[in-house]
Motif scaffolding. Structure first.
Motif, PDB file in Angstrom:
ATOM      1  N   GLY A  56       0.804  -1.223   0.000  1.00  0.00           N
ATOM      2  CA  GLY A  56       0.000   0.000   0.000  1.00  0.00           C
ATOM      3  C   GLY A  56       0.829   1.262   0.000  1.00  0.00           C
ATOM      4  N   LEU A  57       2.081   1.150   0.450  1.00  0.00           N
ATOM      5  CA  LEU A  57       2.941   2.326   0.539  1.00  0.00           C
ATOM      6  C   LEU A  57       3.185   2.961  -0.828  1.00  0.00           C
ATOM      7  CD1 LEU A  57       4.753   4.088   2.382  1.00  0.00           C
ATOM      8  CD2 LEU A  57       6.630   2.531   1.822  1.00  0.00           C
ATOM      9  N   PHE A  58       3.315   2.134  -1.867  1.00  0.00           N
ATOM     10  CA  PHE A  58       3.617   2.663  -3.193  1.00  0.00           C
ATOM     11  C   PHE A  58       2.473   3.534  -3.729  1.00  0.00           C
ATOM     12  CE2 PHE A  58       6.219  -1.188  -2.797  1.00  0.00           C
ATOM     13  CZ  PHE A  58       7.468  -0.663  -3.080  1.00  0.00           C
ATOM     14  N   GLY A  59       1.251   3.071  -3.541  1.00  0.00           N
ATOM     15  CA  GLY A  59       0.112   3.874  -3.970  1.00  0.00           C
ATOM     16  C   GLY A  59       0.000   5.156  -3.170  1.00  0.00           C
ATOM     17  N   SER A  60       0.267   5.070  -1.873  1.00  0.00           N
ATOM     18  CA  SER A  60       0.209   6.253  -1.017  1.00  0.00           C
ATOM     19  C   SER A  60       1.285   7.261  -1.389  1.00  0.00           C
ATOM     20  CB  SER A  60       0.354   5.831   0.448  1.00  0.00           C
ATOM     21  OG  SER A  60       0.077   6.906   1.321  1.00  0.00           O
ATOM     22  N   MET A  61       2.466   6.769  -1.777  1.00  0.00           N
ATOM     23  CA  MET A  61       3.552   7.660  -2.174  1.00  0.00           C
ATOM     24  C   MET A  61       3.227   8.404  -3.470  1.00  0.00           C
ATOM     25  SD  MET A  61       6.981   5.392  -1.319  1.00  0.00           S
ATOM     26  CE  MET A  61       8.122   6.664  -1.917  1.00  0.00           C
ATOM     27  N   SER A  62       2.443   7.786  -4.339  1.00  0.00           N
ATOM     28  CA  SER A  62       2.133   8.414  -5.626  1.00  0.00           C
ATOM     29  C   SER A  62       1.306   9.679  -5.460  1.00  0.00           C
ATOM     30  CB  SER A  62       1.403   7.422  -6.542  1.00  0.00           C
ATOM     31  OG  SER A  62       0.092   7.156  -6.073  1.00  0.00           O
ATOM     32  N   THR A  63       0.485   9.733  -4.423  1.00  0.00           N
ATOM     33  CA  THR A  63      -0.277  10.955  -4.158  1.00  0.00           C
ATOM     34  C   THR A  63       0.517  11.916  -3.283  1.00  0.00           C
ATOM     35  OG1 THR A  63      -1.384   9.784  -2.336  1.00  0.00           O
ATOM     36  CG2 THR A  63      -2.553   9.898  -4.433  1.00  0.00           C
ATOM     37  N   ALA A  64       1.215  11.359  -2.285  1.00  0.00           N
ATOM     38  CA  ALA A  64       1.992  12.202  -1.378  1.00  0.00           C
ATOM     39  C   ALA A  64       3.078  12.974  -2.120  1.00  0.00           C
ATOM     40  CB  ALA A  64       2.628  11.347  -0.277  1.00  0.00           C
ATOM     41  N   LEU A  65       3.645  12.371  -3.152  1.00  0.00           N
ATOM     42  CA  LEU A  65       4.710  13.020  -3.917  1.00  0.00           C
ATOM     43  C   LEU A  65       4.253  14.358  -4.484  1.00  0.00           C
ATOM     44  CD1 LEU A  65       7.520  13.015  -5.218  1.00  0.00           C
ATOM     45  CD2 LEU A  65       6.565  11.672  -7.103  1.00  0.00           C
ATOM     46  N   GLY A  66       3.012  14.417  -4.966  1.00  0.00           N
ATOM     47  CA  GLY A  66       2.499  15.661  -5.544  1.00  0.00           C
ATOM     48  C   GLY A  66       2.541  16.812  -4.557  1.00  0.00           C
ATOM     49  N   GLU A  67       2.093  16.555  -3.332  1.00  0.00           N
ATOM     50  CA  GLU A  67       2.130  17.600  -2.310  1.00  0.00           C
ATOM     51  C   GLU A  67       3.562  17.908  -1.882  1.00  0.00           C
ATOM     52  OE1 GLU A  67      -0.539  17.946   0.976  1.00  0.00           O
ATOM     53  OE2 GLU A  67      -1.860  16.400   0.158  1.00  0.00           O
ATOM     54  N   GLU A  68       4.351  16.873  -1.692  1.00  0.00           N
ATOM     55  CA  GLU A  68       5.675  17.063  -1.107  1.00  0.00           C
ATOM     56  C   GLU A  68       6.660  17.761  -2.039  1.00  0.00           C
ATOM     57  OE1 GLU A  68       6.352  16.803   2.027  1.00  0.00           O
ATOM     58  OE2 GLU A  68       4.250  16.268   2.256  1.00  0.00           O
ATOM     59  N   ILE A  69       6.485  17.623  -3.346  1.00  0.00           N
ATOM     60  CA  ILE A  69       7.310  18.404  -4.276  1.00  0.00           C
ATOM     61  C   ILE A  69       7.127  19.887  -3.981  1.00  0.00           C
ATOM     62  CG2 ILE A  69       7.556  19.129  -6.691  1.00  0.00           C
ATOM     63  CD1 ILE A  69       6.935  16.222  -7.481  1.00  0.00           C
ATOM     64  N   GLY A  70       5.885  20.253  -3.670  1.00  0.00           N
ATOM     65  CA  GLY A  70       5.591  21.652  -3.371  1.00  0.00           C
ATOM     66  C   GLY A  70       5.928  22.056  -1.954  1.00  0.00           C
ATOM     67  N   TRP A  71       5.370  21.341  -0.972  1.00  0.00           N
ATOM     68  CA  TRP A  71       5.504  21.775   0.422  1.00  0.00           C
ATOM     69  C   TRP A  71       6.929  21.637   0.944  1.00  0.00           C
ATOM     70  CZ3 TRP A  71       1.619  24.390  -0.059  1.00  0.00           C
ATOM     71  CH2 TRP A  71       0.326  23.936  -0.263  1.00  0.00           C
ATOM     72  N   ARG A  72       7.489  20.442   0.863  1.00  0.00           N
ATOM     73  CA  ARG A  72       8.825  20.237   1.408  1.00  0.00           C
ATOM     74  C   ARG A  72       9.924  20.359   0.370  1.00  0.00           C
ATOM     75  NH1 ARG A  72       4.977  20.073   5.187  1.00  0.00           N
ATOM     76  NH2 ARG A  72       4.095  18.367   3.961  1.00  0.00           N
ATOM     77  N   GLY A  73       9.617  20.039  -0.891  1.00  0.00           N
ATOM     78  CA  GLY A  73      10.630  20.168  -1.924  1.00  0.00           C
ATOM     79  C   GLY A  73      10.953  21.620  -2.226  1.00  0.00           C
ATOM     80  N   PHE A  74       9.911  22.462  -2.265  1.00  0.00           N
ATOM     81  CA  PHE A  74      10.105  23.865  -2.661  1.00  0.00           C
ATOM     82  C   PHE A  74       9.901  24.848  -1.500  1.00  0.00           C
ATOM     83  CE2 PHE A  74       8.883  27.944  -4.461  1.00  0.00           C
ATOM     84  CZ  PHE A  74       9.841  28.126  -5.447  1.00  0.00           C
ATOM     85  N   LEU A  75       8.728  24.796  -0.863  1.00  0.00           N
ATOM     86  CA  LEU A  75       8.369  25.827   0.113  1.00  0.00           C
ATOM     87  C   LEU A  75       9.273  25.841   1.344  1.00  0.00           C
ATOM     88  CD1 LEU A  75       6.444  28.083   0.987  1.00  0.00           C
ATOM     89  CD2 LEU A  75       4.932  26.314   1.949  1.00  0.00           C
ATOM     90  N   VAL A  76       9.505  24.698   1.957  1.00  0.00           N
ATOM     91  CA  VAL A  76      10.294  24.658   3.197  1.00  0.00           C
ATOM     92  C   VAL A  76      11.700  25.212   3.015  1.00  0.00           C
ATOM     93  CG1 VAL A  76      11.448  23.071   4.801  1.00  0.00           C
ATOM     94  CG2 VAL A  76       8.984  22.941   4.470  1.00  0.00           C
ATOM     95  N   PRO A  77      12.471  24.769   1.994  1.00  0.00           N
ATOM     96  CA  PRO A  77      13.815  25.356   1.846  1.00  0.00           C
ATOM     97  C   PRO A  77      13.801  26.846   1.526  1.00  0.00           C
ATOM     98  CG  PRO A  77      13.404  23.650   0.169  1.00  0.00           C
ATOM     99  CD  PRO A  77      12.243  23.653   1.082  1.00  0.00           C
ATOM    100  N   GLN A  78      12.774  27.297   0.793  1.00  0.00           N
ATOM    101  CA  GLN A  78      12.679  28.731   0.503  1.00  0.00           C
ATOM    102  C   GLN A  78      12.398  29.510   1.786  1.00  0.00           C
ATOM    103  OE1 GLN A  78      13.435  30.206  -2.223  1.00  0.00           O
ATOM    104  NE2 GLN A  78      13.390  28.611  -3.784  1.00  0.00           N
ATOM    105  N   LEU A  79      11.511  29.000   2.613  1.00  0.00           N
ATOM    106  CA  LEU A  79      11.220  29.652   3.888  1.00  0.00           C
ATOM    107  C   LEU A  79      12.441  29.639   4.802  1.00  0.00           C
ATOM    108  CD1 LEU A  79       7.645  28.263   4.704  1.00  0.00           C
ATOM    109  CD2 LEU A  79       8.243  30.671   4.395  1.00  0.00           C
ATOM    110  N   TYR A  80      13.155  28.521   4.804  1.00  0.00           N
ATOM    111  CA  TYR A  80      14.323  28.389   5.669  1.00  0.00           C
ATOM    112  C   TYR A  80      15.446  29.331   5.246  1.00  0.00           C
ATOM    113  CZ  TYR A  80      17.624  25.954   8.741  1.00  0.00           C
ATOM    114  OH  TYR A  80      18.518  25.640   9.739  1.00  0.00           O
ATOM    115  N   ASN A  81      15.440  29.727   3.996  1.00  0.00           N
ATOM    116  CA  ASN A  81      16.410  30.709   3.512  1.00  0.00           C
ATOM    117  C   ASN A  81      16.075  32.113   4.016  1.00  0.00           C
ATOM    118  OD1 ASN A  81      18.741  31.374   1.939  1.00  0.00           O
ATOM    119  ND2 ASN A  81      17.403  32.243   0.374  1.00  0.00           N
ATOM    120  N   VAL A  82      14.823  32.273   4.455  1.00  0.00           N
ATOM    121  CA  VAL A  82      14.340  33.576   4.898  1.00  0.00           C
ATOM    122  C   VAL A  82      14.316  33.688   6.420  1.00  0.00           C
ATOM    123  CG1 VAL A  82      12.312  35.110   4.924  1.00  0.00           C
ATOM    124  CG2 VAL A  82      12.952  33.910   2.820  1.00  0.00           C
TER     125      VAL A  82
END
Length: 289
Positions: A142-168
């Motif tokens: 079940g983890l693989f199916g769950s990762m397929s949806t989680a990836l969409g959010e995480e590219i944005g939230w933790r992949g992009f937003l968190v490091p940008q915020l941490y730079n600020v």
């Protein structure tokens, strides 16, 4: 991601949030217009909304000429991925042990176990054996199916937003701000849709918000410590999988169970606050890029 100035990061955050809002609004409207979507509609709209942050990230990188290849796609040290998988299992287990032991919810829902065992062709297994086997199978396959949806959010939230915020700003503010944004992003479907477990909107909203903001301290810590967006994917996928597909459905209603279980009950937020405090206490381990 290539090192940026504070002003560049602020601009990137603003553009990303604008794109996320515009894209999400389309899915919110379509989903709410559809009403009760059912299993197929829920899956389609669920994938749609969860991949909006990823698409917003792609558009932001294109508009601002940023390298999307710099979103920390590397897997990183395996121990961080392993712990990212295990942490939700741990806090979910603690949460539901509290619920079962207090009688706020019961273990186990015989109707769910019987129905699921029948669907899988495992009806001949003793209930205890089936539950353990189901837990293992869900946790692996079940983890693989769950990762397929989680990836969409995480590219944005933790992949992009968190490091940008941490730079600020600091880790504490990064976790807090990203958590609030993440929680509020869910509000339209939580308030006007059927994304809840039957408790009053104000109650479910409060529990959900506390849980998401608390979890953000865990997510941000792993993302910054591992320098890999995959820890966020693993955390997110594991959380959704075990809370939504195992612990909640296997718990039977003892009267007011909805007020204590799942992401809209009171126990999980209380437990995740403790986890947030623990990871916040380890904030000095993180180094500024």
């Amino acid at each position: 991601m290539k090192e940026q100035s504070v002003s560049q990061s602020k601009k990137a955050i603003a553009v990303f949030l604008l794109f996320t809002l515009l894209l999400s609004a389309i899915v919110w409207i379509v989903t709410l217009h559809a009403g009760s979507t059912g299993r197929i509609g829920g899956r389609i709209f669920g994938y749609g909304i969860m991949w909006c942050p990823a698409l917003a990230t792609y558009l932001t990188c294109k508009v601002l000429n940023l390298q999307i290849s710099g979103l920390s796609w590397q897997w990183g040290k395996p121990r961080y991925q392993l712990w990212a998988y295990l942490v939700p299992v741990i806090y979910a287990s603690i949460t539901y042990l509290i619920i079962w032991l207090t009688g706020w919810g019961g273990f186990y829902d015989k109707a769910f176990v019987t129905s699921t065992a029948k669907q899988l062709g495992w009806s001949n297994l003793p209930a205890g054996v089936f539950i353990v086997l189901f837990f293992i199978v869900e946790g692996v396959i079940g983890l693989f199916g769950s990762m397929s949806t989680a990836l969409g959010e995480e590219i944005g939230w933790r992949g992009f937003l968190v490091p940008q915020l941490y730079n600020v700003t600091s880790y504490t503010k990064t976790a807090l701000i990203s958590g609030i944004i993440w929680a509020v992003w869910h509000y339209p479907l939580l308030i006007w849709g059927n994304y809840n477990n039957g408790t009053p909107a104000w109650y479910g909203l409060t529990c959900f918000t506390v849980m998401v903001v608390s979890m953000s301290f865990v997510f941000a810590w792993f993302r910054l410590k591992s320098n890999s967006l995959w820890t966020g994917v693993m955390l997110h996928a594991s959380h959704n999988l075990f809370i939504q597909a195992f612990f909640t459905p296997i718990t039977y209603n003892t009267g007011h169970t909805a007020y204590f279980t799942d992401e809209f009950g009171a126990v999980l937020p209380a437990v995740t606050v403790i986890f947030a405090i623990y990871f916040w206490s380890r904030r000095k381990e993180l180094e500024k890029p």
